[in-house]
Write a protein that holds these residues in place. Structure first.
Motif, PDB file in Angstrom:
ATOM      1  N   SER A  33       0.895  -1.187   0.137  1.00  0.00           N
ATOM      2  CA  SER A  33      -0.092  -0.152  -0.237  1.00  0.00           C
ATOM      3  C   SER A  33       1.094   1.110  -0.308  1.00  0.00           C
ATOM      4  O   SER A  33       0.555   2.311  -0.621  1.00  0.00           O
ATOM      5  CB  SER A  33      -0.958  -0.128   1.196  1.00  0.00           C
ATOM      6  OG  SER A  33      -1.772   1.032   1.450  1.00  0.00           O
ATOM      7  N   HIS A  38       0.104   7.977  -3.308  1.00  0.00           N
ATOM      8  CA  HIS A  38      -1.181   8.565  -2.744  1.00  0.00           C
ATOM      9  C   HIS A  38      -1.698   7.698  -1.532  1.00  0.00           C
ATOM     10  O   HIS A  38      -2.553   8.037  -0.885  1.00  0.00           O
ATOM     11  CB  HIS A  38      -2.456   8.217  -3.855  1.00  0.00           C
ATOM     12  CG  HIS A  38      -2.637   6.992  -3.996  1.00  0.00           C
ATOM     13  ND1 HIS A  38      -1.997   6.147  -5.221  1.00  0.00           N
ATOM     14  CD2 HIS A  38      -3.497   5.901  -3.503  1.00  0.00           C
ATOM     15  CE1 HIS A  38      -2.694   5.151  -5.353  1.00  0.00           C
ATOM     16  NE2 HIS A  38      -3.367   4.993  -4.429  1.00  0.00           N
ATOM     17  N   THR A  39      -0.702   6.969  -0.869  1.00  0.00           N
ATOM     18  CA  THR A  39      -1.054   6.289   0.308  1.00  0.00           C
ATOM     19  C   THR A  39      -0.177   6.908   1.247  1.00  0.00           C
ATOM     20  O   THR A  39       1.189   7.020   1.115  1.00  0.00           O
ATOM     21  CB  THR A  39      -0.925   4.793   0.258  1.00  0.00           C
ATOM     22  OG1 THR A  39      -1.674   4.278  -0.648  1.00  0.00           O
ATOM     23  CG2 THR A  39      -1.280   4.109   1.659  1.00  0.00           C
ATOM     24  N   CYS A  41       1.411   7.603   5.837  1.00  0.00           N
ATOM     25  CA  CYS A  41       1.186   6.870   6.891  1.00  0.00           C
ATOM     26  C   CYS A  41       1.685   8.012   7.893  1.00  0.00           C
ATOM     27  O   CYS A  41       2.581   8.570   7.807  1.00  0.00           O
ATOM     28  CB  CYS A  41       2.267   5.729   6.984  1.00  0.00           C
ATOM     29  SG  CYS A  41       2.252   5.042   8.851  1.00  0.00           S
ATOM     30  N   LEU A  62      -3.115   5.000   8.413  1.00  0.00           N
ATOM     31  CA  LEU A  62      -2.749   4.720   6.914  1.00  0.00           C
ATOM     32  C   LEU A  62      -3.879   5.391   6.162  1.00  0.00           C
ATOM     33  O   LEU A  62      -5.064   5.116   6.482  1.00  0.00           O
ATOM     34  CB  LEU A  62      -2.626   3.285   6.756  1.00  0.00           C
ATOM     35  CG  LEU A  62      -2.078   2.822   5.339  1.00  0.00           C
ATOM     36  CD1 LEU A  62      -0.870   3.118   5.186  1.00  0.00           C
ATOM     37  CD2 LEU A  62      -2.362   1.253   5.241  1.00  0.00           C
ATOM     38  N   ARG A  64      -5.447   6.754   2.270  1.00  0.00           N
ATOM     39  CA  ARG A  64      -5.251   7.018   0.725  1.00  0.00           C
ATOM     40  C   ARG A  64      -6.127   8.016   0.238  1.00  0.00           C
ATOM     41  O   ARG A  64      -7.303   8.173   0.659  1.00  0.00           O
ATOM     42  CB  ARG A  64      -5.854   5.537   0.343  1.00  0.00           C
ATOM     43  CG  ARG A  64      -6.019   5.475  -1.244  1.00  0.00           C
ATOM     44  CD  ARG A  64      -6.693   4.313  -1.988  1.00  0.00           C
ATOM     45  NE  ARG A  64      -7.872   3.791  -1.188  1.00  0.00           N
ATOM     46  CZ  ARG A  64      -8.156   2.596  -0.991  1.00  0.00           C
ATOM     47  NH1 ARG A  64      -7.619   1.814  -1.452  1.00  0.00           N
ATOM     48  NH2 ARG A  64      -9.395   2.448  -0.451  1.00  0.00           N
ATOM     49  N   GLU A  70     -10.385  11.777   1.083  1.00  0.00           N
ATOM     50  CA  GLU A  70      -8.934  10.702   1.662  1.00  0.00           C
ATOM     51  C   GLU A  70      -9.869   9.858   2.285  1.00  0.00           C
ATOM     52  O   GLU A  70     -10.951  10.118   2.861  1.00  0.00           O
ATOM     53  CB  GLU A  70      -8.153  11.512   2.513  1.00  0.00           C
ATOM     54  CG  GLU A  70      -7.425  12.561   1.780  1.00  0.00           C
ATOM     55  CD  GLU A  70      -5.892  12.837   2.013  1.00  0.00           C
ATOM     56  OE1 GLU A  70      -5.281  12.097   3.213  1.00  0.00           O
ATOM     57  OE2 GLU A  70      -5.127  13.506   1.551  1.00  0.00           O
ATOM     58  N   LEU A  73      -7.462   4.233   6.070  1.00  0.00           N
ATOM     59  CA  LEU A  73      -7.812   2.759   5.825  1.00  0.00           C
ATOM     60  C   LEU A  73      -7.550   1.962   7.122  1.00  0.00           C
ATOM     61  O   LEU A  73      -8.429   0.956   7.382  1.00  0.00           O
ATOM     62  CB  LEU A  73      -6.462   2.217   4.931  1.00  0.00           C
ATOM     63  CG  LEU A  73      -6.553   3.003   3.495  1.00  0.00           C
ATOM     64  CD1 LEU A  73      -5.277   2.710   2.724  1.00  0.00           C
ATOM     65  CD2 LEU A  73      -8.019   2.396   2.812  1.00  0.00           C
TER      66      LEU A  73
END
Length: 152
Positions: A33, A38-39, A41, A62, A64, A70, A73
């Protein structure tokens, strides 16, 4: 994202996600991921700041990103650090980061009966959808997923 940060994420994941709910991601899922631009943390230490040096993380998110929105996740806080406001700090950071990337909404999905719902609602998240029997538990039972959204 370096291997130390991935180790920190997985340490939080192992502590924070009860296997009974089968919600934890694998190291490979997290790494794959994060390979996408575009991900994003974010890690947090017990003092509410990013962990420094080899200090462990007390929580992480996390996220996305997509144009204008947005999706959170994953969010996890180590059980021994819950109730100290770290989840709220993480969510505030998610919203601030999302705004800085041009988003005007943040979404998340959670299993029905997740105690974090109180925190999400206190941050302005409102239920906007439901997926019947989305989560399959190790015992074969199923729980609905609830989608929440908030304008930022």
């Amino acid at each position: 994202m370096n291997e130390d940060d991935l180790d920190r994420i997985m340490a939080v994941m192992d502590a924070a996600f009860d296997p009974a709910w089968a919600e934890a991601w694998t190291r490979r899922q997290i790494a794959d991921s994060l390979a996408f631009a575009h991900t994003h943390c974010r890690l947090i230490a017990a003092d509410g700041m990013p962990p420094s040096g080899s200090a462990p993380a007390a929580g992480f998110t996390l996220v996305r990103a997509a144009p204008g929105e947005e999706e959170l996740l994953l969010i996890g806080v180590v059980p021994g650090h819950r109730g100290k406001g770290l989840g709220r700090v993480l969510l505030e950071q998610v919203m601030a980061d999302a705004r800085s990337r041009g988003a005007d909404r943040v979404f998340l999905e959670m299993r029905f009966n997740n105690p974090a719902e109180q925190l999400y609602r206190s941050m302005g998240f409102q239920p906007i959808g439901r997926r019947k029997d989305y989560y399959r538990l190790p015992d074969g039972s199923k729980l609905d997923a609830i989608t929440f959204g908030v304008a930022i």
